[in-house]
Scaffold this motif. Structure first.
Motif, PDB file in Angstrom:
ATOM      1  N   ARG A   1      40.206  86.698  42.195  1.00 29.22           N
ATOM      2  CA  ARG A   1      38.760  86.772  41.932  1.00 29.22           C
ATOM      3  C   ARG A   1      38.297  85.456  41.329  1.00 29.22           C
ATOM      4  O   ARG A   1      38.813  85.024  40.299  1.00 29.22           O
ATOM      5  N   PHE A   2      37.348  84.799  42.011  1.00 30.41           N
ATOM      6  CA  PHE A   2      36.824  83.515  41.551  1.00 30.41           C
ATOM      7  C   PHE A   2      35.495  83.772  40.835  1.00 30.41           C
ATOM      8  O   PHE A   2      34.674  84.557  41.326  1.00 30.41           O
ATOM      9  N   PRO A   3      35.279  83.083  39.696  1.00 31.57           N
ATOM     10  CA  PRO A   3      34.056  83.346  38.938  1.00 31.57           C
ATOM     11  C   PRO A   3      32.807  82.797  39.623  1.00 31.57           C
ATOM     12  O   PRO A   3      31.691  83.172  39.299  1.00 31.57           O
ATOM     13  N   HIS A   4      33.013  81.890  40.589  1.00 35.06           N
ATOM     14  CA  HIS A   4      31.874  81.232  41.240  1.00 35.06           C
ATOM     15  C   HIS A   4      31.757  81.668  42.697  1.00 35.06           C
ATOM     16  O   HIS A   4      32.609  82.413  43.206  1.00 35.06           O
ATOM     17  N   GLY A   5      30.735  81.167  43.394  1.00 33.11           N
ATOM     18  CA  GLY A   5      30.472  81.584  44.773  1.00 33.11           C
ATOM     19  C   GLY A   5      31.298  80.849  45.812  1.00 33.11           C
ATOM     20  O   GLY A   5      32.099  79.959  45.494  1.00 33.11           O
TER      21      GLY A   5
ATOM     22  N   SER B   1      41.156  76.898  40.977  1.00 32.20           N
ATOM     23  CA  SER B   1      40.017  77.544  40.298  1.00 32.20           C
ATOM     24  C   SER B   1      39.382  76.609  39.283  1.00 32.20           C
ATOM     25  O   SER B   1      38.174  76.622  39.083  1.00 32.20           O
ATOM     26  N   ARG B   2      40.221  75.794  38.648  1.00 27.01           N
ATOM     27  CA  ARG B   2      39.690  74.872  37.618  1.00 27.01           C
ATOM     28  C   ARG B   2      39.145  73.596  38.239  1.00 27.01           C
ATOM     29  O   ARG B   2      38.087  73.105  37.854  1.00 27.01           O
TER      30      ARG B   2
ATOM     31  N   THR C   1      28.145  85.905  48.177  1.00 26.71           N
ATOM     32  CA  THR C   1      28.601  84.541  48.436  1.00 26.71           C
ATOM     33  C   THR C   1      28.114  83.550  47.368  1.00 26.71           C
ATOM     34  O   THR C   1      28.700  82.491  47.194  1.00 26.71           O
ATOM     35  N   SER C   2      27.043  83.913  46.633  1.00 28.49           N
ATOM     36  CA  SER C   2      26.568  82.959  45.615  1.00 28.49           C
ATOM     37  C   SER C   2      27.080  83.322  44.224  1.00 28.49           C
ATOM     38  O   SER C   2      27.050  82.498  43.309  1.00 28.49           O
ATOM     39  N   GLY C   3      27.573  84.550  44.054  1.00 28.84           N
ATOM     40  CA  GLY C   3      28.063  84.960  42.726  1.00 28.84           C
ATOM     41  C   GLY C   3      29.571  85.041  42.721  1.00 28.84           C
ATOM     42  O   GLY C   3      30.210  84.466  43.604  1.00 28.84           O
ATOM     43  N   PRO C   4      30.157  85.764  41.753  1.00 28.98           N
ATOM     44  CA  PRO C   4      31.615  85.888  41.713  1.00 28.98           C
ATOM     45  C   PRO C   4      32.128  86.451  43.041  1.00 28.98           C
ATOM     46  O   PRO C   4      31.531  87.344  43.618  1.00 28.98           O
TER      47      PRO C   4
ATOM     48  N   LYS D   1      32.188  76.890  46.375  1.00 24.91           N
ATOM     49  CA  LYS D   1      33.239  76.148  45.645  1.00 24.91           C
ATOM     50  C   LYS D   1      34.629  76.432  46.192  1.00 24.91           C
ATOM     51  O   LYS D   1      35.624  75.969  45.631  1.00 24.91           O
TER      52      LYS D   1
END
Ligand code: BTN
Length: 339
Positions: free
Chosen positions: A152-156, A269-270, A209-212, A159
């Protein structure tokens, strides 16, 4: 261990079919009577199961009043795998399935139902594996690895550019550490050895697609392909067995790959793809080669591969200058192979 019955198969027999294969995996003769007793089946049912094992690409032979496999099978040691994963990648929650249609499909359903970050499905036999661009992915029981990781990625989605390349570096590094020689990467998601495909990565996403966003990272690797599996694959395929001095167990391959891929996912992720770029280029199979880029058999561009950008885009030089292409439904072939 969860066992999924193959659709349209009597659930009891579906479960029993894999239990029979597990019993016979050591390559020794096992008496029909003892197998029947252990599985709670009649002699006729055991015989039917033995015939049905053929559908999984496994040959069960009659041997006197018992059965054996034509050769031993390298099945997972689920306990050892769980111990290694717990020790080396505590973020992961591992589950080993006997049979399923596609680990990516099953994990995507679980992700939608709220499965935790780091859930991993490893499958002994994947009956309907999927590749990129709607292609199928053929797995060999005991001779390939099929697994999926939920990350799970915190961004959309924006990235995630270059993610499949970063994962490819993770997998290649793990196989090299296990002794594989000549592992190379091909844009955007392939692992090669010589002229054959050794493995592939299928990344699918669910969520806004734009959120987590949840990434389902599917990894397929050929460890030891038998001639029948090569025939079903129908194009040049490589396996670990032919490219390493010693063949590690599939358990060791999965443990090594998961550890390396988790490291890659945490770094990606970072920091995105940039820290992987040089490692990817160092293993680039087609650097400097003339290639054709296509989408559903339609030629999109052609030129010489210059390299890879910091976001994982492919850089192609032609008389129109150097252009960048992002992963989508694009596929890359050597010009010499398409003309
Ligand atoms: C490709 O080369 O096109 C990608 C192949 C990806 C195959 C793996 S096997 C595990 C996971 N489950 C699937 O159905 N596909 C991926």
């Amino acid at each position: 261990m969860l066992v999924l019955a193959v659709p349209s198969v009597n659930p009891r027999m579906g479960t029993a079919r894999f239990s029979l294969i597990r019993t016979l995996a050591d390559g020794q003769v096992h008496s029909a009577e003892r197998i029947g007793r252990a599985l709670g089946l009649s002699g006729i049912e055991v015989d039917e199961l033995a015939t049905r094992a053929d559908a999984l690409g496994v040959r069960v032979l009659k041997a006197g009043s018992g059965y054996r496999l034509d050769e031993p099978l390298d099945l997972y040691d689920a306990k050892l795998l769980a111990e290694r994963v717990k020790g080396e990648c505590p973020v992961l929650r591992l589950e080993v399935l006997d049979e399923c249609h596609s680990t990516n499909t099953v994990l995507a359903e679980r992700a939608k139902a709220g499965a935790a970050h780091g859930t991993v499905l490893v499958c002994e036999y994947q009956s309907a594996g999927r590749g990129r661009r709607g292609k199928s992915w053929i797995s060999e029981i005991g001779g390939s690895v099929a697994l999926s990781v939920l990350w799970r990625f915190p961004h959309g989605a924006a990235k995630l550019a270059g993610l499949s390349l970063a994962v490819a570096v993770g997998v290649a590094t793990a196989l090299e550490k296990l002794g594989a020689r000549g592992v190379a990467v091909k844009w955007p998601n392939d692992l090669f050895c010589g002229d054959g495909k050794l493995g592939g990565i299928l990344i699918e996403t669910t969520g806004d697609t734009s959120g987590p966003i949840a990434g389902i990272i599917g990894i397929g690797i050929n460890t030891r392909l038998r001639p029948a599996a090569r025939e079903r694959i129908g194009r040049p395929a490589a396996d670990f067995f032919a490219n390493g001095p010693v063949m590690p167990s599939r358990t060791a391959v999965v443990a090594g790959v998961l550890s390396s891929v988790v490291f890659a996912l945490e770094l990606f992720s970072r920091e995105g793809f940039a820290p992987f770029r040089q490692a990817w280029l160092d293993r680039h199979a087609w650097q400097g080669k003339r290639v054709v880029l296509s989408q559903t058999d339609h030629r999109v561009a052609e030129g010489k591969v210059v390299g890879i950008a910091e976001d994982g885009a492919l850089e192609l030089a032609s008389d129109r200058g150097t252009r960048r292409f992002h992963d989508g439904e694009l596929s890359l072939s050597l010009e010499s192979m398409v003309e």
